[in-house]
Design an enzyme around this catalytic site. Structure first.
Site, PDB file in Angstrom:
ATOM      1  N   ARG A   1       0.837  -1.200   0.000  1.00  0.00           N
ATOM      2  CA  ARG A   1       0.000   0.000   0.000  1.00  0.00           C
ATOM      3  C   ARG A   1       0.873   1.251   0.000  1.00  0.00           C
ATOM      4  NH1 ARG A   1      -4.650   1.108   4.475  1.00  0.00           N
ATOM      5  NH2 ARG A   1      -2.886   1.484   5.858  1.00  0.00           N
ATOM      6  N   SER A   2       0.570   2.171  -0.908  1.00  0.00           N
ATOM      7  CA  SER A   2       1.264   3.469  -0.909  1.00  0.00           C
ATOM      8  C   SER A   2       0.295   4.532  -0.394  1.00  0.00           C
ATOM      9  CB  SER A   2       1.776   3.810  -2.307  1.00  0.00           C
ATOM     10  OG  SER A   2       2.829   2.940  -2.653  1.00  0.00           O
TER      11      SER A   2
ATOM     12  N   ASP B   1      -6.753   2.585  -3.932  1.00  0.00           N
ATOM     13  CA  ASP B   1      -7.287   1.544  -4.813  1.00  0.00           C
ATOM     14  C   ASP B   1      -8.811   1.477  -4.677  1.00  0.00           C
ATOM     15  OD1 ASP B   1      -6.099  -1.134  -6.318  1.00  0.00           O
ATOM     16  OD2 ASP B   1      -8.112  -1.404  -5.513  1.00  0.00           O
TER      17      ASP B   1
ATOM     18  N   GLY C   1       3.210   5.678  -5.311  1.00  0.00           N
ATOM     19  CA  GLY C   1       3.537   4.282  -5.620  1.00  0.00           C
ATOM     20  C   GLY C   1       2.498   3.564  -6.455  1.00  0.00           C
TER      21      GLY C   1
ATOM     22  N   TYR D   1     -10.244   1.960 -17.319  1.00  0.00           N
ATOM     23  CA  TYR D   1      -8.984   2.520 -16.811  1.00  0.00           C
ATOM     24  C   TYR D   1      -8.505   1.683 -15.633  1.00  0.00           C
ATOM     25  CZ  TYR D   1      -5.871   6.086 -14.713  1.00  0.00           C
ATOM     26  OH  TYR D   1      -4.807   6.772 -14.171  1.00  0.00           O
TER      27      TYR D   1
ATOM     28  N   ASN E   1      -6.462   2.191 -13.278  1.00  0.00           N
ATOM     29  CA  ASN E   1      -6.419   2.873 -11.982  1.00  0.00           C
ATOM     30  C   ASN E   1      -7.821   3.058 -11.387  1.00  0.00           C
ATOM     31  OD1 ASN E   1      -3.869   3.225 -10.989  1.00  0.00           O
ATOM     32  ND2 ASN E   1      -3.565   5.275 -11.825  1.00  0.00           N
ATOM     33  N   TYR E   2      -8.853   2.782 -12.179  1.00  0.00           N
ATOM     34  CA  TYR E   2     -10.212   2.731 -11.634  1.00  0.00           C
ATOM     35  C   TYR E   2     -10.593   1.256 -11.541  1.00  0.00           C
ATOM     36  CZ  TYR E   2     -10.684   7.758 -12.470  1.00  0.00           C
ATOM     37  OH  TYR E   2     -10.537   9.115 -12.448  1.00  0.00           O
TER      38      TYR E   2
HETATM   39  C1  LIG Z   1     -10.644   9.963  -4.557  1.00  0.00           C
HETATM   40  C2  LIG Z   1      -9.830   9.417  -5.689  1.00  0.00           C
HETATM   41  C3  LIG Z   1      -9.414  10.265  -6.696  1.00  0.00           C
HETATM   42  C4  LIG Z   1      -8.650   9.790  -7.757  1.00  0.00           C
HETATM   43  N1  LIG Z   1      -8.216  10.665  -8.734  1.00  0.00           N
HETATM   44  C5  LIG Z   1      -7.430  10.218  -9.738  1.00  0.00           C
HETATM   45  C6  LIG Z   1      -6.902  11.118 -10.725  1.00  0.00           C
HETATM   46  O1  LIG Z   1      -7.119  12.318 -10.687  1.00  0.00           O
HETATM   47  N2  LIG Z   1      -6.136  10.612 -11.712  1.00  0.00           N
HETATM   48  C7  LIG Z   1      -5.848   9.280 -11.785  1.00  0.00           C
HETATM   49  O2  LIG Z   1      -5.146   8.879 -12.713  1.00  0.00           O
HETATM   50  N3  LIG Z   1      -6.331   8.409 -10.875  1.00  0.00           N
HETATM   51  C8  LIG Z   1      -7.094   8.846  -9.851  1.00  0.00           C
HETATM   52  N4  LIG Z   1      -7.549   7.959  -8.911  1.00  0.00           N
HETATM   53  C9  LIG Z   1      -7.190   6.533  -9.034  1.00  0.00           C
HETATM   54  C10 LIG Z   1      -5.783   6.274  -8.489  1.00  0.00           C
HETATM   55  O3  LIG Z   1      -4.828   6.673  -9.445  1.00  0.00           O
HETATM   56  C11 LIG Z   1      -5.591   4.778  -8.186  1.00  0.00           C
HETATM   57  O4  LIG Z   1      -6.510   4.378  -7.213  1.00  0.00           O
HETATM   58  C12 LIG Z   1      -4.165   4.488  -7.733  1.00  0.00           C
HETATM   59  O5  LIG Z   1      -3.916   3.105  -7.870  1.00  0.00           O
HETATM   60  C13 LIG Z   1      -3.931   4.916  -6.301  1.00  0.00           C
HETATM   61  O6  LIG Z   1      -2.619   4.719  -5.881  1.00  0.00           O
HETATM   62  P1  LIG Z   1      -2.336   4.640  -4.302  1.00  0.00           P
HETATM   63  O7  LIG Z   1      -0.897   4.410  -4.096  1.00  0.00           O
HETATM   64  O8  LIG Z   1      -2.974   5.806  -3.643  1.00  0.00           O
HETATM   65  O9  LIG Z   1      -3.221   3.371  -3.919  1.00  0.00           O
HETATM   66  P2  LIG Z   1      -2.905   1.960  -3.220  1.00  0.00           P
HETATM   67  O10 LIG Z   1      -4.259   1.493  -2.820  1.00  0.00           O
HETATM   68  O11 LIG Z   1      -1.870   2.092  -2.184  1.00  0.00           O
HETATM   69  O12 LIG Z   1      -2.352   1.085  -4.405  1.00  0.00           O
HETATM   70  C14 LIG Z   1      -3.048   0.858  -5.598  1.00  0.00           C
HETATM   71  C15 LIG Z   1      -2.528  -0.396  -6.292  1.00  0.00           C
HETATM   72  O13 LIG Z   1      -1.132  -0.327  -6.527  1.00  0.00           O
HETATM   73  C16 LIG Z   1      -0.428  -1.297  -5.762  1.00  0.00           C
HETATM   74  N5  LIG Z   1       0.703  -0.615  -5.146  1.00  0.00           N
HETATM   75  C17 LIG Z   1       0.668   0.318  -4.157  1.00  0.00           C
HETATM   76  N6  LIG Z   1       1.896   0.742  -3.885  1.00  0.00           N
HETATM   77  C18 LIG Z   1       2.730   0.077  -4.711  1.00  0.00           C
HETATM   78  C19 LIG Z   1       4.126   0.108  -4.906  1.00  0.00           C
HETATM   79  N7  LIG Z   1       4.906   0.910  -4.192  1.00  0.00           N
HETATM   80  N8  LIG Z   1       4.659  -0.704  -5.843  1.00  0.00           N
HETATM   81  C20 LIG Z   1       3.876  -1.517  -6.577  1.00  0.00           C
HETATM   82  N9  LIG Z   1       2.550  -1.578  -6.446  1.00  0.00           N
HETATM   83  C21 LIG Z   1       1.970  -0.773  -5.520  1.00  0.00           C
HETATM   84  C22 LIG Z   1      -1.407  -1.827  -4.749  1.00  0.00           C
HETATM   85  O14 LIG Z   1      -1.131  -3.148  -4.403  1.00  0.00           O
HETATM   86  C23 LIG Z   1      -2.699  -1.685  -5.498  1.00  0.00           C
HETATM   87  O15 LIG Z   1      -2.820  -2.734  -6.425  1.00  0.00           O
HETATM   88  C24 LIG Z   1      -8.312   8.413  -7.830  1.00  0.00           C
HETATM   89  C25 LIG Z   1      -8.730   7.567  -6.806  1.00  0.00           C
HETATM   90  C26 LIG Z   1      -9.487   8.047  -5.741  1.00  0.00           C
HETATM   91  C27 LIG Z   1      -9.941   7.110  -4.663  1.00  0.00           C
END
Ligand SMILES: Cc1cc2nc3c(=O)[nH]c(=O)nc-3n(C[C@H](O)[C@H](O)[C@H](O)COP(=O)(O)OP(=O)(O)OC[C@H]3O[C@@H](n4cnc5c(N)ncnc54)[C@H](O)[C@@H]3O)c2cc1C
Ligand SMILES: *[C@@H]1O[C@H](CO)[C@@H](O)[C@H](O)[C@H]1NC(C)=O
Ligand SMILES: *[C@@H]1O[C@H](CO)[C@@H](O)[C@H](O)[C@H]1NC(C)=O
Ligand SMILES: *[C@@H]1O[C@H](CO)[C@@H](O)[C@H](O)[C@H]1NC(C)=O
Ligand SMILES: *[C@@H]1O[C@H](CO)[C@@H](O)[C@H](O)[C@H]1NC(C)=O
Ligand SMILES: *[C@@H]1O[C@H](CO)[C@@H](O)[C@H](O)[C@H]1NC(C)=O
Length: 529
Positions: free
Chosen positions: A101-102, A106, A175, A466, A468-469
């Site tokens: 988790r970063s 997710d 991340g 997408y 990331n969604y």
């Molecule tokens: C409120 C909200 C707004 C958003 N707005 C945008 C936006 O403007 N633009 C956009 O493109 N996306 C947006 N997103 C989507 C976002 O990009 C993804 O949810 C992204 O995966 C989040 O990364 P995180 O590190 O915060 O999440 P995490 O939940 O920590 O990780 C997401 C995924 O990546 C994996 N992961 C985490 N850290 C690492 C690491 N260091 N190395 C390898 N894998 C890792 C996790 O296992 C999981 O599969 C939004 C999401 C939310 C909830």
């Protein structure tokens, strides 16, 4: 300190001893293995007083931390890359499943819960958040646990005319976010976060740390859009700084059905993907109460960033989008960092230093989905949408314009394939406050039904989405005859990555042949070998 650690490991040992499929060997080797990491306050089991506090700390989707969602056996919060390497080596040796988790954003919470791989331990990277800005070569090294808000703040602190092309929500973790693509309000000018990625550090399943040169161009390609949790642990990214003007302009203009929202949105679909690259206008669509009454209507809010001053913006709007009726008084000139706050929806009273807290603007329970639109949705389509939106409590759609730089980048240049020909992306979000089981079922049903309805108006073969969604509905209902995980994965894989999926699978099969890094929608390894 050693005894503190020791007691934590004993707790874990106890837990592990109740999970029959972990071999007895683990009980000797696991605590021994991890005890080489001498850091206090970094290991939390469910009996630790702060376990839930830490589990909750960045869980952005409250739906994924309800009492019934599976919880990790433990959470480990490494302080540096050596600690992550050790955790990976130990887990691999002992057959323990890890989640990473970063920023915790997710959509299905798979960085801190797991429906399929039990038991599991969460490696939470929130303590790794160093940011080093280098104006001399227009780059920044940023660690995985930093949020994009902190990153933007640190860049702006060094220069008012440099920015970063990444997400709009300021609490996203670097991340997970960058590796899934990372779009933001400068995507029409500079493309995605991954289009501006220069280098990365990643820890593979053997616990080795690699940079772009040592991981090779294929793996670097794969992590630049292939989504998190499939190839390794990303420790840090090196991103390009992009030029931004000292003064940018923003606006937020609502229009209800009564104010002609339907006609305006019809026109937006034609013009928003063709505007000058400097102009990004997204649209929030949701039900709202008609001014001062309890009658519900649809509100469409035009939320924009223009990389320039208000006079040039007004000229462009008058010429190509007069239907919106934008007034100069709707517009605000400011620095780029202030525009980040405005676009993210923070009230004016919140100072930019809030970004350094890494905290989100809001939290709720939600289920979301995405679509890509390639031909404008006609008036009848919009009317059907209004009808459905008016029936639900807290639904939201966000329409995000493409075109500009997005259309000029090859589909195969990164795993993110939604490029030329996309007019805009649609995001569907259904949120709720109270997690009452029957109500939750209804909210799920509503969003799935809206998604089915929208099928006729969006991309087909595949119906793109997408990564990331993340949407665990995808691939659930495919009746393909064959039932290997590979065939099932192809279903969501092609939607997220189109033809890039097979290349992602090949690279995964070579780089992580034992499938150490896996989750509900991780890139699978080839079924034949
Ligand atoms: C409120 C909200 C707004 C958003 N707005 C945008 C936006 O403007 N633009 C956009 O493109 N996306 C947006 N997103 C989507 C976002 O990009 C993804 O949810 C992204 O995966 C989040 O990364 P995180 O590190 O915060 O999440 P995490 O939940 O920590 O990780 C997401 C995924 O990546 C994996 N992961 C985490 N850290 C690492 C690491 N260091 N190395 C390898 N894998 C890792 C996790 O296992 C999981 O599969 C939004 C999401 C939310 C909830
Ligand atoms: C646990 O939480 C308390 C209060 O929130 C805090 O003072 C303490 O430092 C925390 N301990 C750890 C190990 O994080
Ligand atoms: C964690 O979140 C859950 C679900 O929202 C909540 O019930 C619980 O009280 C929270 N616990 C802490 C310590 O924040
Ligand atoms: C990480 O911290 C440990 C002590 O816990 C130390 O031995 C190690 O050298 C550090 N690694 C790095 C890369 O700083
Ligand atoms: C709502 O009412 C306010 C004053 O009460 C008025 O200024 C505004 O124009 C109205 N908006 C709409 C959409 O009718
Ligand atoms: C397909 O796989 C799922 C689990 O992945 C299993 O539950 C289901 O029974 C399988 N279906 C068939 C027809 O084999």
């Amino acid at each position: 300190m050693a005894s503190f650690l020791h007691s934590r490991f004993l707790e874990l040992l106890l837990l592990l001893s109740f999970t029959p499929f972990l071999s007895a060997n683990i009980q000797h080797t696991f605590p021994q293995c991890l005890s080489t990491i001498q850091i206090p306050n970094s290991f939390f089991t469910p009996t630790s007083p702060n376990f839930t506090l830490i589990l909750n700390s960045t869980a952005q989707n409250l739906r994924c931390i309800t009492p019934s969602t599976p919880k990790p056996l433990a959470i480990f919060t490494p302080f540096n890359q050596t600690h992550i390497q050790t955790a990976v080596i130990c887990a691999k040796k002992l057959g323990i499943h890890l989640r990473f988790r970063s920023g915790g954003h997710d959509y299905e919470g798979i960085s801190y819960t797991s429906a399929i791989n039990l038991p599991f331990i969460v490696i939470d990277l929130s303590k790794l958040r160093a940011i080093n800005v280098h104006l001399d070569d227009n780059s920044v090294w940023v660690e995985a646990g930093a949020t994009v808000g902190e990153l933007y703040y640190r860049v702006a602190e060094k220069s008012k005319t440099h920015g970063i092309a990444a997400g709009l929500c300021t609490s996203l973790g670097v991340g997970g976010h960058i590796t899934g693509g990372a779009y933001g309000s400068m995507m029409r000018k500079y493309g995605l976060g991954v289009d501006n990625a220069l280098d990365a550090k990643i820890i593979n399943a053997n616990g080795e740390i690699l940079d772009r040169k040592s991981m090779g161009e294929d793996v670097f390609w794969a992590i630049s859009g292939g989504g998190g949790g499939s190839y390794g642990v990303i420790v840090s990214w090196k991103l390009k700084l992009v030029p931004v003007p000292a003064t940018v302009t923003v606006f937020n203009v609502p229009r209800t059905l009564e104010q002609g929202a339907t006609k305006i949105l019809l026109k937006w679909q034609q013009v928003a993907p063709k505007f000058d690259d400097d102009l990004f206008i997204r649209v929030f669509i949701q039900p709202s109460n008609l001014n001062g009454t309890t009658k519900r209507t649809i509100s469409t809010t035009y939320n924009a960033l223009f990389l320039g001053g208000v006079d040039r913006l007004m000229e462009m709007m008058t010429q190509s989008f007069p239907e919106l009726g934008l007034q100069k008084t709707d517009c605000f000139e400011m620095g780029w960092l202030e525009s980040v706050m405005f676009i993210a929806g923070f009230p004016e009273t919140v100072p930019t230093t809030f970004l350094l807290t890494g905290k989100p603007a809001f939290l709720n329970h939600f289920k979301a989905k995405s679509d890509f639109v390639k031909t404008p949705i006609p008036e009848t389509g919009l009317k059907g949408m209004w009808k459905r939106l008016l029936k639900e409590e807290m639904p939201l759609m966000i329409w995000n314009p493409y075109g500009g730089m997005m259309g000029r980048i090859q589909e195969s240049s990164t795993p993110f394939p939604h490029r030329n020909g996309v007019l805009f992306k649609v995001q569907y979000v259904n949120s709720w406050m109270v997690a009452e089981k029957k109500a939750v079922k209804k909210h799920y049903k509503w969003i799935r039904k809206l998604y089915r309805y929208m099928g006729q108006y969006v991309s087909k073969n595949p119906r793109e989405a997408y990564v990331n969604y993340r949407d665990l509905d995808l691939g659930m209902n495919d009746k393909n005859g064959e039932n290997t995980s590979f065939v099932k994965a192809s279903s969501w894989g092609r939607r997220y990555f189109k033809d890039n999926f097979i290349k992602l699978v090949k690279i995964k099969s070579e780089f992580d042949p034992d499938n150490f890094f896996r989750h509900e929608q991780s890139i699978p390894i080839l079924p034949w070998k």
